[in-house]
Design an enzyme around this catalytic site. Structure first.
Site, short mmCIF file in Angstrom:
data_model
loop_
_atom_site.label_atom_id
_atom_site.label_comp_id
_atom_site.label_asym_id
_atom_site.label_seq_id
_atom_site.Cartn_x
_atom_site.Cartn_y
_atom_site.Cartn_z
CB CYS A 14 41.13 10.73 -12.26
SG CYS A 14 40.76 12.13 -11.18
CB CYS A 57 35.43 12.99 -10.91
SG CYS A 57 37.23 13.06 -10.69
#
Length: 203
Positions: A112, A110
């Site tokens: 992070c 994603c």
């Protein structure tokens, strides 16, 4: 073997600024946020969270060998010494770039990202082209998308951040900066150099 190249061109600052202004206007018009709240949020990320905090940490590491040693051993605790930490920075690891190795960060799942040190992630960091290509062909991505050429003799290591561990880069100190103060050195540290997609600014 056929290879499909997905080249991502980062947005210009003007395009990003225009998009932000449009979103702000919609939020205020719909009554989802007040203008004061928008300003407060912007002030928070301008003064209390962002790459300038990471730059401060790097400048200290460049000038203080003991702090640098602590930073590489436990980045989370070392950053706290300078008042840097919080949400999305509970477990950070700093990776030192040298003549022998260059580090680059990505989050393949994603986005992070160590917010306390780097602020909000740029759009390209969250894009699928970057997340997919930097793992497979990091030198090519750095050269084509960021105009950053890593010497052939230098190993490139790509680190995949996740919800448990967030990596960031301690870039190489530019040559000719021996007499510079921490404040002056911090101005040479960019967000890209903290991600590994670029070097610190030359003196």
């Amino acid at each position: 073997m056929t290879r499909v190249n997905m080249v991502y061109t980062p947005k210009t600052e003007e395009e990003v600024a225009a998009r932000v202004k449009a979103i702000e206007a919609i939020l205020i018009e719909k009554g989802l946020m007040s203008e004061a709240a928008v300003n407060k949020f912007a002030e928070l990320y301008e003064n209390e969270v962002g790459p300038h905090l990471g730059a401060k940490v790097v400048a200290r590491a460049w000038t203080d060998p003991e702090f640098k040693k602590h930073l590489l051993k436990d980045a989370t605790e070392a950053c706290k010494e300078l008042g840097v930490g919080g949400l999305q920075g509970e477990h950070m690891i700093a990776l030192e770039c040298t003549d022998n190795v260059h580090h680059v960060i990505v989050c393949t799942l994603c986005s992070c990202y160590p917010w306390p040190v780097l602020g909000l992630p740029p759009n390209w960091y969250k894009s699928m082209p970057y997340r997919a290509r930097i793992i497979r062909e990091p030198r090519q991505v750095l050269r084509e998308d960021f105009r950053f050429e890593v010497p052939d003799a230098t190993e490139v290591q790509v680190w995949d951040s996740n919800s448990e561990i967030r990596y960031w880069v301690l870039p190489k100190r530019p040559k000719g900066t021996e007499g510079m103060s921490e404040d002056e050195l911090a101005k040479l540290v960019t967000r890209d150099s903290l991600i590994g997609t670029g070097p610190a600014i030359a003196a």
